[in-house]
Design an enzyme around this catalytic site. Structure first.
Site, PDB file in Angstrom:
ATOM      1  N   HIS A 176       0.847  -1.204   0.000  1.00  0.00           N
ATOM      2  CA  HIS A 176       0.000   0.000   0.000  1.00  0.00           C
ATOM      3  C   HIS A 176       0.881   1.251   0.000  1.00  0.00           C
ATOM      4  O   HIS A 176       0.622   2.220  -0.717  1.00  0.00           O
ATOM      5  CB  HIS A 176      -0.874   0.072   1.253  1.00  0.00           C
ATOM      6  CG  HIS A 176      -1.861  -1.031   1.399  1.00  0.00           C
ATOM      7  ND1 HIS A 176      -1.747  -2.004   2.358  1.00  0.00           N
ATOM      8  CD2 HIS A 176      -3.010  -1.291   0.720  1.00  0.00           C
ATOM      9  CE1 HIS A 176      -2.778  -2.833   2.278  1.00  0.00           C
ATOM     10  NE2 HIS A 176      -3.557  -2.426   1.295  1.00  0.00           N
TER      11      HIS A 176
ATOM     12  N   LYS B 286      -1.001  -6.916  -7.525  1.00  0.00           N
ATOM     13  CA  LYS B 286      -1.302  -8.242  -6.979  1.00  0.00           C
ATOM     14  C   LYS B 286      -2.762  -8.574  -7.303  1.00  0.00           C
ATOM     15  O   LYS B 286      -3.105  -9.672  -7.656  1.00  0.00           O
ATOM     16  CB  LYS B 286      -1.070  -8.301  -5.466  1.00  0.00           C
ATOM     17  CG  LYS B 286      -1.309  -9.711  -4.941  1.00  0.00           C
ATOM     18  CD  LYS B 286      -0.912  -9.859  -3.509  1.00  0.00           C
ATOM     19  CE  LYS B 286      -1.863  -9.133  -2.587  1.00  0.00           C
ATOM     20  NZ  LYS B 286      -3.222  -9.690  -2.602  1.00  0.00           N
TER      21      LYS B 286
END
Ligand code: PAF
Length: 287
Positions: A35, A147
């Site tokens: 993140h 991802k």
């Protein structure tokens, strides 16, 4: 960093800064370096960076982990402040889905494949909340991790189809030192499961090497990945798929060959370790 809980206050704050460029990173919290890499990129590319933390109930099926999804707001706040994020939007569920809420957005076809096969309502929840957040924040650029490659492809298609004024950026997967892709759900894994999970990046790395060495037949590449994943008794394969990157269509055998396009292919896998479902992939080309 301003911490804002209401839609009205975010709109007021962002409209006050009109003329500046806005980067936006939507998250469900429990932030990890994956993140943070999105936020770092946003901070480099925009005047103002907005992050949202919202565990979105509409993207979880009733049998999934909504209640147990890891949450650590204090730690997240600290990381965001240290990074220099400007605004944290942290709404509660009623703010996003008030009583009587009934509008959903769905990108047809793309939601049905890969993760959508075992999570048929997931992407409808994702696109709905992401569109709402885009409308609230009005970002110029929005950042997503690769991802969740299918998610990034779907959101990009939504932005294109609905003429959204936002550029969708998909950034590379961030991995732990042992190769496991970072994920908030890694915290669910026991020691032996964590160890066994390494066969996922290992299988994909092997496939990547075989492709680099000239193997292009989709069926053979898939067989190699499955073989590697079957090495571990703790790992249950959900899917291994080799698809064209932007259409997410599987390769069909034509004239005896099933060769992949080495500039436009997604090789993706999902496995289960106990109740924990992990995904990983590699991309040939760009989302
Ligand atoms: O990738 C996620 O964390 C979520 O799917 C997102 C994009 C924040 C929407 O809830």
């Amino acid at each position: 960093m301003k911490i804002i809980k209401t839609i009205a206050a975010v709109k007021k704050e962002t409209r006050k800064l009109k003329g500046k460029t806005f980067g936006f990173v939507p998250t469900m919290g429990c932030l990890h370096q994956g993140h943070l890499s999105l936020m770092e990129q946003s901070l480099r590319e925009n005047d103002v960076t907005v992050v949202s933390i919202f565990v979105n109930p509409t993207q979880f099926a009733p049998n999934e982990d909504l209640d147990s999804y890891p949450r650590d707001l204090k730690k997240d706040e600290k990381s965001l402040k240290e990074l220099g994020v400007d605004i944290l939007f942290f709404p509660d569920v009623k703010e996003i889905y008030p009583g009587g809420y009934s509008t959903y957005v769905q990108v047809e076809e793309l939601y049905k494949v890969l993760c959508g096969k075992s999570r048929p309502t997931h992407f409808r929840g994702v696109t709905t909340v992401v569109l709402k957040l885009f409308n609230i924040v009005a970002p110029d650029n929005a950042y997503f991790g690769s991802k969740d490659a299918q998610q990034a492809v779907i959101i990009k298609k939504m932005a294109l189809d609905l003429n959204l004024d936002v550029t969708i950026k998909a950034l590379p997967i961030v991995r732990d030192t042992d190769g496991l892709a970072l994920s908030s759900r890694n915290t669910y894994l026991s020691g032996p499961q964590r160890e066994a999970a390494l066969c996922l990046p290992k299988a994909l790395r092997k496939a990547e090497e075989l492709i680099a060495a000239g193997l292009e037949d989709a069926a053979q590449i898939k067989t190699e990945i499955v073989k590697e994943l079957q090495q571990s008794k703790l790992v249950e394969i959900d899917y291994v798929e080799i698809v064209s990157l932007n259409s997410l269509k599987t390769y069909e055998r034509s004239e005896g060959t099933m060769d992949i396009d080495v500039n436009n292919t997604l090789v993706a896998a999902a496995v289960k370790l106990g109740k924990t479902r992990l995904i990983d992939n590699f991309i040939l080309g760009e989302i």
